[in-house]
Design a protein around this motif. Structure first.
Motif, PDB file in Angstrom:
ATOM      1  N   THR A 476      14.670  14.037  -3.071  1.00 47.42           N
ATOM      2  CA  THR A 476      15.800  13.428  -2.134  1.00 47.42           C
ATOM      3  C   THR A 476      16.328  12.315  -2.984  1.00 47.42           C
ATOM      4  O   THR A 476      15.848  11.299  -3.402  1.00 47.42           O
ATOM      5  CB  THR A 476      15.133  12.794  -0.892  1.00 47.42           C
ATOM      6  N   PRO A 477      17.582  12.466  -3.608  1.00 50.28           N
ATOM      7  CA  PRO A 477      18.122  11.630  -4.407  1.00 50.28           C
ATOM      8  C   PRO A 477      18.399  10.362  -4.060  1.00 50.28           C
ATOM      9  O   PRO A 477      18.594  10.026  -2.640  1.00 50.28           O
ATOM     10  CB  PRO A 477      19.473  12.097  -4.714  1.00 50.28           C
ATOM     11  N   LEU A 488      21.866   9.628   0.490  1.00 48.80           N
ATOM     12  CA  LEU A 488      21.057  10.543   1.580  1.00 48.80           C
ATOM     13  C   LEU A 488      19.784   9.506   1.927  1.00 48.80           C
ATOM     14  O   LEU A 488      18.905   9.734   2.733  1.00 48.80           O
ATOM     15  CB  LEU A 488      20.452  11.735   0.695  1.00 48.80           C
ATOM     16  N   SER A 489      19.256   8.879   0.775  1.00 52.29           N
ATOM     17  CA  SER A 489      18.268   7.687   0.952  1.00 52.29           C
ATOM     18  C   SER A 489      18.414   6.342   0.145  1.00 52.29           C
ATOM     19  O   SER A 489      19.221   6.373  -0.923  1.00 52.29           O
ATOM     20  CB  SER A 489      16.885   8.472   0.217  1.00 52.29           C
ATOM     21  N   SER A 490      18.104   5.414   0.611  1.00 54.49           N
ATOM     22  CA  SER A 490      18.308   4.173   0.040  1.00 54.49           C
ATOM     23  C   SER A 490      17.502   3.919  -1.252  1.00 54.49           C
ATOM     24  O   SER A 490      17.699   3.182  -2.193  1.00 54.49           O
ATOM     25  CB  SER A 490      17.844   2.981   0.974  1.00 54.49           C
ATOM     26  N   GLY A 542       6.250   9.850  -5.383  1.00 53.51           N
ATOM     27  CA  GLY A 542       6.929   8.793  -6.042  1.00 53.51           C
ATOM     28  C   GLY A 542       8.244   8.426  -5.198  1.00 53.51           C
ATOM     29  O   GLY A 542       9.138   9.175  -4.855  1.00 53.51           O
ATOM     30  N   GLU A 543       8.361   7.131  -5.022  1.00 52.61           N
ATOM     31  CA  GLU A 543       9.737   6.471  -4.284  1.00 52.61           C
ATOM     32  C   GLU A 543      10.085   5.323  -5.183  1.00 52.61           C
ATOM     33  O   GLU A 543       9.740   4.736  -6.006  1.00 52.61           O
ATOM     34  CB  GLU A 543       9.090   5.979  -2.881  1.00 52.61           C
ATOM     35  N   ASN A 544      11.640   5.227  -4.854  1.00 55.15           N
ATOM     36  CA  ASN A 544      12.551   4.188  -5.460  1.00 55.15           C
ATOM     37  C   ASN A 544      12.799   4.487  -7.063  1.00 55.15           C
ATOM     38  O   ASN A 544      12.018   4.286  -7.919  1.00 55.15           O
ATOM     39  CB  ASN A 544      11.991   2.936  -5.345  1.00 55.15           C
ATOM     40  N   PHE A 545      13.599   5.189  -7.272  1.00 54.11           N
ATOM     41  CA  PHE A 545      13.931   5.816  -8.471  1.00 54.11           C
ATOM     42  C   PHE A 545      14.555   4.492  -9.245  1.00 54.11           C
ATOM     43  O   PHE A 545      15.325   3.922  -8.838  1.00 54.11           O
ATOM     44  CB  PHE A 545      15.043   7.043  -8.698  1.00 54.11           C
TER      45      PHE A 545
END
Length: 825
Positions: A476-477, A488-490, A542-545
């Protein structure tokens, strides 16, 4: 001397009298074959008429018997074939071809452990489907090919997107545990295989059930075994029935090459009634950035001041035309010593939801070798690669509901790659960029060894393996960092999942056959069955690119990991006795003892028997000429059932937040497993009548069944003061009763054309007989909606399984399920 002469003369006279008798006593040999295909017939009974002297044909159909003279008459009989009498005469070699009996429904069906039995000898209900009926359905998923084909079988699709799973239930729900798998056991070429569906965490993506890995073009036949008597030999894994699949094999003769190809198209089936009068806004007011899609002012009214404000017909324009392309080619051949079969297939599917895809590539190779008259072996290996892009199908439909009726849903992306929207998430943009891809590699293989030292004794061993690896990537970008974008996601997320599963099956059995005379024929099978499943699942999230659009776990600021491992073993010992009297009365008795690794040591060994009887009265009674065939059947059976591995006592799991600052840890589960857990026990009773009329131009079959599953292994609620919220124990009983009707016939039949029609009707009544003392109901789950609305699923004693309640009344009760299906070809 005169006395000696007299003795010699008397001896010579006696010898001369014996010469005609010696001349008449001789040996006759020959081979027995079938008139239908010329195939050899082993095990044919050859008896001298009027005596009990006889023999049976060997594995090659050959026989030899001593006869008293030329006037002797030999009687040849074999199950499923018309008996034949032949006078010996002056023949020293007597080859005989037996014809299949007309009008006795003498088709064969594959039952437990790949054993082929004549259908009329069964004392329980079972149905078979041939390869033609399977391929005519044009279903990518093999389970869907059973829809409407078999009485008492209910197939439910999880959705219409490519590769989505299908669920099959035979004769109703048999377990009160909401998490239990009530589906039957699937067996491919004698090897039990996995048909589980492991859904994605979070948003459902419609992952495949594992039988979707099998190419329907490779299937020769499928047999559906319904009751406990039919599946007793398979033990706990077949407590919910069994589907026995036989794949195509090489045949003696010239090399054959076959090709099958098809192209199919899918369209949106139907939509709810749509309104085209009101546009975006709330309470009758036009609001161009409103969340509410069609609660605003009339479209025609706003259009007078806003020219581009018009009805877009998004529901009909959002979906594509699905395309399905299936190609399969096979080659087969062989001779008397060896046969082979090979195939290659490819299926590509694009769904009606944009960007939804699923592919399947399969390869199969099998062969058999007859090393000698007493020893033969065979084997096969099936490889498949499946997977695709699993769009969030349920989320797609929900976002379509909240998308503005006056905003073009197809215009979803800006030139910079961000989502074009008025505020709500565009469902097509979400389908394109919120990806979930799976890639499954699977190998199903087996090897079979058969040794026949004598006509009455044989040894068989089968080793089977079912292994698959499932690789999944969900993306999910996060934000691109562009001003004004709606992401789509913060934060964005990346989840990698690796699943490895291996099933190993070993089955050894001894078969003893004895034909006492022309009336009695018996067969005894004794065997050992070993099953082991290893399952391992690892997930990293993994979260928060940090860097936009660089999808790597090392590019995220938070990483969470989890792992699941399971090991299960099952050892079974079984016996199967079959008695045939005059080819019209058939008795079958089985017994099996299982030892399961999932139950406590004191309760992990359990025995269960079965008995069934078939009486073909049309071969024992004088009936009207228009009655071709008639059979009564009855069965009684018990089957045990174990539970999932690693649930006994207190268990522990690692939370998703670990490791945290270099620390690891485990927490205690809120569920406690009874250390004295017993196996479940299902008792089944079944009666049936099967008839055929006018030389099989019409047929009718009716079955009544009753099944009670006691000592259900389910989680029951307990006081929080114990430190647990639920307790897994033996509690409750569920009952299924019902009727199955099958009606078929051939209204039109000629040399060049035939028209066959069949219909089946199933009625199932399901009731929870008991739960546990002191517990009136078990809440399975609840769902909350707008304005305080609530939907709750409950288990209630005296009611059907899973009654759905709202805050005011009962919405649905599955007290009685009625399934009707028709087949015309």
């Amino acid at each position: 001397m005169n006395r000696n002469f007299t003795h010699y003369l008397l001896l010579i006279c006696l010898l001369l009298l014996q010469l005609p008798l010696l001349a008449q006593q001789r040996s006759v040999s020959g081979k027995v074959t079938s008139t239908e295909d010329g195939g050899i017939l082993p095990g044919v009974s050859i008896v001298i008429e009027g005596t009990t002297t006889g023999t049976v044909s060997d594995i090659d159909g050959n026989y030899s018997i001593d006869v008293p003279g030329p006037n002797a008459v030999l009687v040849y009989s074999f199950i499923g074939f018309a008996s034949q009498s032949r006078q010996v005469g002056n023949n020293q070699t007597l080859n005989v071809a037996l014809s299949p009996e007309a009008g006795d429904l003498d088709e064969f069906i594959v039952t437990a452990f790949g054993i082929s039995q004549e259908k009329k000898s069964l004392g329980y209900a079972a149905q078979s489907i041939d390869s033609e009926a399977i391929t005519k359905m044009k279903q990518p998923n093999l389970v869907n090919a059973l829809q409407g084909q078999v009485a008492g079988v209910q197939v439910t699709n999880s959705g219409g997107a490519p590769g989505q799973s299908a669920r099959i239930i035979i004769r109703g729900i048999n377990s009160l545990d909401p998490g239990a798998d009530n589906q039957p056991l699937f067996v491919v070429d004698g090897v039990p295989v996995d048909n589980s569906t492991i859904e994605s965490s979070g948003t459902p993506r419609g992952l495949s059930n594992r039988m979707a890995d099998v190419n329907p073009n490779d299937i020769e036949s499928m047999s559906v075994l319904k009751g406990a008597a039919a599946t007793a030999l398979y033990g706990v894994r077949a407590a919910n029935g069994a589907v026995i699949i036989t794949t195509k094999k090489g045949k003696e003769g010239q090399i054959r090459v076959n090709y099958n190809g098809s192209v199919g198209f899918e369209e949106l089936n139907r939509l709810p009634k749509l309104q085209d009068q009101y546009g975006q806004g709330f309470s009758g007011e036009y609001q161009p950035n409103s969340f509410w899609p069609s609660w605003g002012a009339p479209i025609s009214e706003v259009q007078q001041t806003v020219p581009d404000h018009r009805y877009q017909d998004n529901w009909n324009r959002a979906f594509n035309t699905g395309v399905q392309i299936d190609n399969s080619v096979s080659i087969s051949g062989g001779n008397e010593v060896a046969t082979f079969y090979g195939s290659f297939g490819n299926l590509t599917q694009e769904g009606i939801i944009p960007f939804s895809t699923w592919d399947r590539t399969t390869a199969k190779l099998s062969g058999s070798v007859k090393a000698s008259d007493k020893f033969d072996f065979s084997g096969s290996i099936n490889f498949s690669n499946t997977g695709g892009n699993r769009v969030p199908h349920d989320r797609f439909m929900e976002r379509m509901m909240y998308w503005s009726e006056t905003t073009d849903v197809r215009d979803y992306i800006n030139e910079d790659g961000t989502m074009r929207t008025y505020g709500n998430t565009n469902p097509i943009y979400d389908a394109r960029f919120a990806t979930y891809e799976d890639d499954v590699n699977r190998i199903i293989g087996n090897i079979n060894l058969n040794y026949h030292p004598t006509d009455w004794l044989s040894f068989s061993y089968r080793l089977g393996n079912d292994f698959y690896s499932d690789t999944r990537t969900e993306i999910t970008p996060g934000p691109k960092g562009i001003d004004g974008e709606v992401a789509l996601s913060s934060t964005g997320l990346l989840e990698e999942t690796r699943i490895n599963s291996r099933d190993l099956t070993s089955n050894f059995f001894i078969t003893l056959k004895k034909q006492f005379n022309s009336d009695w024929n018996t067969s005894l099978r004794l065997g050992n069955d070993i099953f082991e499943r290893r399952f391992d699942e690892v997930t990293a999230r993994g979260e928060n690119f940090v860097i936009p659009e660089f999808y790597n776990l090392n590019n995220t600021t938070q990483i969470f990991a989890s792992q699941r491992k399971r090991l299960r073993r099952l050892v079974g010992f079984y016996g199967d006795l079959m008695v045939d009297y005059k080819n019209y009365l058939f008795l079958n008795i089985t017994g099996r003892n299982d030892i399961s690794s999932t139950l406590p040591k004191d309760n992990n060994s359990f025995f269960y028997p079965s008995i069934n009887l078939g009486y073909v009265f049309s071969e024992n009674m004088t009936l009207p000429s228009w009655v071709t065939f008639g059979k009564l059947r009855a069965s009684w059976a018990q089957v045990g059932k174990d539970t999932d591995p690693h649930i006994l006592g207190a268990t522990y799991a690692s939370p998703d937040i670990f490791p945290l600052n270099g620390q690891v840890g485990f927490t205690r589960n809120s569920v406690f497993g009874d250390p004295n857990l017993r196996p479940e026990q299902t008792t089944s009773l079944e009666f049936g009548l099967q008839t055929a009329f006018w030389n099989n131009r019409a047929n009718f079959d009716v079955t009544y069944y009753k099944s009670n599953a006691r000592d259900q292994i389910i989680p029951v609620p307990i006081s929080d003061a114990t430190g647990y919220s639920s307790y897994i124990t033996n509690a409750g009983e569920i009952e299924n009763t019902g009727f199955e009707f099958i009606l078929g016939g051939t209204p039109v039949q000629s040399q060049d054309f035939s028209w066959n029609i069949s219909a089946n009707l199933s009625i199932n009544d399901n009731e929870i007989k008991s739960i546990r003392e002191g517990i009136d109901e078990i809440v399975v789950g609840s769902q909350f909606g707008y304005v305080g609305s609530t939907v709750t699923m409950k288990l209630i004693e005296g009611e059907a399984y899973f009654i759905i309640f709202t805050t005011t009344k009962t919405l649905l009760s599955a007290v009685e399920n009625i399934l009707i299906s028709f087949t015309i070809y």
